[in-house]
Every structure is written in structure tokens, then in C-alpha cells.
Design a protein around this motif. Structure first.
Motif, PDB file in Angstrom:
ATOM      1  N   TRP A  25       0.816  -1.209   0.000  1.00  0.00           N
ATOM      2  CA  TRP A  25       0.000   0.000   0.000  1.00  0.00           C
ATOM      3  C   TRP A  25       0.854   1.266   0.000  1.00  0.00           C
ATOM      4  N   ALA A  26       1.907   1.248   0.791  1.00  0.00           N
ATOM      5  CA  ALA A  26       2.645   2.476   1.089  1.00  0.00           C
ATOM      6  C   ALA A  26       3.950   2.604   0.310  1.00  0.00           C
ATOM      7  N   ASP A  27       4.145   1.748  -0.684  1.00  0.00           N
ATOM      8  CA  ASP A  27       5.344   1.806  -1.528  1.00  0.00           C
ATOM      9  C   ASP A  27       6.618   1.778  -0.690  1.00  0.00           C
ATOM     10  N   THR A  28       6.707   0.760   0.172  1.00  0.00           N
ATOM     11  CA  THR A  28       7.905   0.563   0.984  1.00  0.00           C
ATOM     12  C   THR A  28       8.184  -0.933   1.037  1.00  0.00           C
ATOM     13  N   ASP A 146      -3.826   7.014   6.767  1.00  0.00           N
ATOM     14  CA  ASP A 146      -3.625   7.174   5.330  1.00  0.00           C
ATOM     15  C   ASP A 146      -2.815   5.975   4.836  1.00  0.00           C
ATOM     16  N   GLY A 147      -3.433   5.145   4.023  1.00  0.00           N
ATOM     17  CA  GLY A 147      -2.777   3.927   3.567  1.00  0.00           C
ATOM     18  C   GLY A 147      -1.527   4.155   2.745  1.00  0.00           C
ATOM     19  N   THR A 148      -1.324   5.377   2.258  1.00  0.00           N
ATOM     20  CA  THR A 148      -0.127   5.655   1.457  1.00  0.00           C
ATOM     21  C   THR A 148       1.011   6.245   2.293  1.00  0.00           C
ATOM     22  N   ASP A 149       0.750   6.535   3.562  1.00  0.00           N
ATOM     23  CA  ASP A 149       1.758   7.154   4.431  1.00  0.00           C
ATOM     24  C   ASP A 149       2.435   6.074   5.268  1.00  0.00           C
ATOM     25  N   ARG A 150       3.611   5.642   4.836  1.00  0.00           N
ATOM     26  CA  ARG A 150       4.265   4.518   5.496  1.00  0.00           C
ATOM     27  C   ARG A 150       4.612   4.807   6.944  1.00  0.00           C
ATOM     28  N   VAL A 153       0.689   4.349   8.643  1.00  0.00           N
ATOM     29  CA  VAL A 153      -0.100   3.154   8.371  1.00  0.00           C
ATOM     30  C   VAL A 153       0.603   1.896   8.876  1.00  0.00           C
ATOM     31  N   SER A 154       1.923   1.940   8.962  1.00  0.00           N
ATOM     32  CA  SER A 154       2.668   0.776   9.438  1.00  0.00           C
ATOM     33  C   SER A 154       2.582   0.598  10.947  1.00  0.00           C
ATOM     34  N   ARG A 213      -2.622  12.433  10.998  1.00  0.00           N
ATOM     35  CA  ARG A 213      -1.288  12.905  10.627  1.00  0.00           C
ATOM     36  C   ARG A 213      -0.410  12.966  11.871  1.00  0.00           C
TER      37      ARG A 213
END
Length: 325
Positions: A25-28, A146-150, A153-154, A213
Motif C-alpha cells: 500500500w505504502a510503496d515501501t 492514510d494507507g499511502t503514508d508509510r 499506516v505501518s 497525521r
């Protein structure tokens, strides 16, 4: 008479969200998540599950082992920063779901410090009136991350933890507590949309005003600037030192931070149970969940000295010492 914990329960949803999923999801990468946070997996509730149901499940777990714990109840306090709705309180919803007596019921929002804020309030009520108080910490962060904020969301998971406070004999129960808030740092952790300052509308949804946030570095700095001193202060109030504590129950910000904090304070790692590696940071639920989980792993014994501490958005901080009954 002093107030102590008479019963407790906990709940995490059955659905496991692993680091592979979060990384996609978070591109990590799963390795980045584990190295930076120490979180291996977290539990997320189904989208249609409200926070009140997480709270209710924790209370039902409490009743499973202590079926008479809510008899003659004096109040219900729910600590949450992810309420079912802006109003009424999640606590009155829990009261209705439990078919409880018409006792006072209200929410406390001190974000991740909410449970300890509620614990101190509840102890004062018990001391004043004698009736038991139900305190629940419950949060559903899966609904606001936010599913894109590693970075966020992690970290976060969903869950609930519940305790009943009541009279205990002299020499047991809550011995000392400290609470603090530093509102000038309120922007470190926030959901900006949905209130009167920034009502949530279509444009706000489009830019993510409804999402959580967090400024990671300032939050870390706050924790290390405030929490060690607060812990030493509350131990001084109780006439104790770090070495006198049998179990440290910390808000599960993330395992890496807690390991660093324990080294700084000189805490034996065996005295500091962790749950964030498997449950994630469950907000106001994390202190009662960790206490409950620690007890299921190694039952608390009468006379144990337990220190509980947390930091949360606001920024808020809390610490308490109790002698287990």
C-alpha cells in the motif's frame, strides 16, 4: 479506601494485516517497516465495525472471567480518539449495548494517554463514592490512517482494553499519578477535519483532512523530553525507584522507541512487556491491552508494583504507580 483494578479484559480483531500488505500500500518494504518500527503485524477491524464494538468485546472478555464485575456500577468512562460519531459519546453507546444501569457515562480524548487520564478520574470517583467504575480504552485507527503514508499506516492497529476499578485494602491500588498536557505541541498529532475549526466537506475529504497525521521526529523528541522525568516524579511520589517496579506497562508507541526508553531508564527488558510488535499501536487501548496481555502470559501477583505510562496527541503524558491487589 484506595482504588485498584478488580477485573480486566481485552480484545483485538481477528483479521491480521502483515507488513507485506502495508508495504504494498505504502510503496515501501517489509524490512523498512520492521527495522524502523519493530511492528511485525497489526489487527484491523472490518470497515463496518465501530469503536463501540471493540470496547464492548473487551468488556465481554472481562465479564467472561469476572461475571459480577459490573454489579453496582457507578460510572462508565471510555477513552478514545476515534469515537463512533461526534456526538453522543461512545460511552453512552457502550452503556446501551451492555444494558447497564443509568449511571454517568462519558468519553475522554487525550489520544493515546486517554486510558491513564480515565484511570486517574475513575480512582477519584471510587475514593469519593465507593462504587466500581468501568474504564475502557478503545480505538479504531484503521478508519483514519492514510494507507499511502508509510510512517503511520505501518504503526497502528485496532483494539480495546477494559478494567473495573473498585475499593481495595490499604496498601494496595493506585499509589501515585501524574498527568500533563502541552497544547503548544498539538500539531504533532492531529486529525484536522471534522470539527468546528475545519468542518469536513468535499474539498476537505479530497485533501485528506479526515485522516490521521503525525510528525514522527517531534513526537519522539517529546516522549524522551517528558516521559522519563514524569516516570521518575511519580516513582518519587510513591517513595520508589525504578528497580522497585516489577512490571512496566507502557503505551505501545512502537517497539523501537520503547526499547530505547527502557535502556535510558535502566529497565530490565524482562519487566517491560511489548504488544506493539503483534498488535501495533492501538491508541488509548494499548495500555490496558498490554496489561491484560501481560497478565494472560504471566499472571499478576498480589503485591506486584506496576508502573503505567503513556504519551499521546495534545501533546499529553501520564504515569501512574499501583500495587496490584
Amino acid at each position: 479506601m484506595p482504588a485498584g483494578i478488580l477485573a480486566m479484559g481485552g480484545h483485538v480483531p481477528p483479521d491480521v494485516v502483515g507488513n507485506d500488505t502495508i508495504a504494498a500500500w505504502a510503496d515501501t518494504t517489509p524490512a523498512w517497516i520492521e527495522t524502523r518500527t519493530g511492528v511485525l503485524e497489526r489487527r484491523w477491524a472490518a470497515p463496518e465495525t465501530p469503536t463501540s464494538e471493540l470496547a464492548l468485546a473487551a468488556v465481554r472478555d472481562l465479564l467472561r472471567t469476572s461475571p459480577a464485575a459490573l454489579d453496582d456500577l457507578g460510572a462508565i468512562i471510555v477513552a478514545t480518539s476515534t469515537p463512533d460519531q461526534p456526538q453522543p459519546s461512545t460511552a453512552v453507546i457502550v452503556q446501551d449495548l451492555l444494558a447497564a444501569a443509568p449511571v454517568p457515562a462519558w468519553d475522554v480524548n487525550a489520544v493515546c494517554s486517554g486510558f491513564l487520564y480515565s484511570l486517574v478520574m475513575g480512582a477519584a470517583l471510587v475514593k469519593d463514592g465507593g462504587a466500581p467504575v468501568l474504564i475502557v480504552g478503545a480505538d479504531k485507527y484503521s478508519s483514519i490512517v492514510d494507507g499511502t503514508d508509510r510512517r503511520t499506516v505501518s504503526l497502528f492497529g485496532d483494539g480495546g482494553g477494559a478494567v473495573v476499578l473498585g475499593d481495595v485494602p490499604e496498601g494496595y491500588g493506585l499509589r501515585a499519578s501524574r498527568l500533563a498536557a502541552h497544547g503548544r505541541h498539538r500539531a504533532y498529532v492531529e486529525v484536522v477535519g471534522g470539527g468546528t475549526r475545519r468542518p469536513l466537506d468535499t474539498s476537505g475529504l479530497a485533501v485528506g483532512d479526515h485522516l490521521f497525521r503525525m510528525q514522527g521526529r517531534p513526537v519522539r523528541d517529546y516522549l524522551f523530553q517528558v516521559l522519563p522525568g514524569m516516570i521518575h516524579d511519580v516513582l518519587d511520589d510513591a517513595g520508589m525507584k525504578v528497580g522497585d517496579v516489577d512490571r512496566f506497562i507502557f503505551h505501545q508507541a512502537n517497539p523501537r522507541l520503547l526499547q530505547e526508553l527502557s535502556r535510558d531508564l535502566g529497565i530490565d527488558p524482562g519487566k517491560m512487556p511489548l504488544t506493539a510488535d503483534w498488535f501495533g499501536n492501538t491508541g488509548a487501548a494499548s495500555v490496558p491491552l498490554t496489561l491484560w496481555h501481560s497478565d494472560t502470559t504471566r499472571p499478576l501477583e498480589r503485591g506486584e508494583q506496576v508502573l503505567l505510562a503513556s504519551v499521546g496527541g495534545g501533546m499529553t503524558a501520564a504515569a501512574a504507580v499501583m500495587t496490584w491487589y
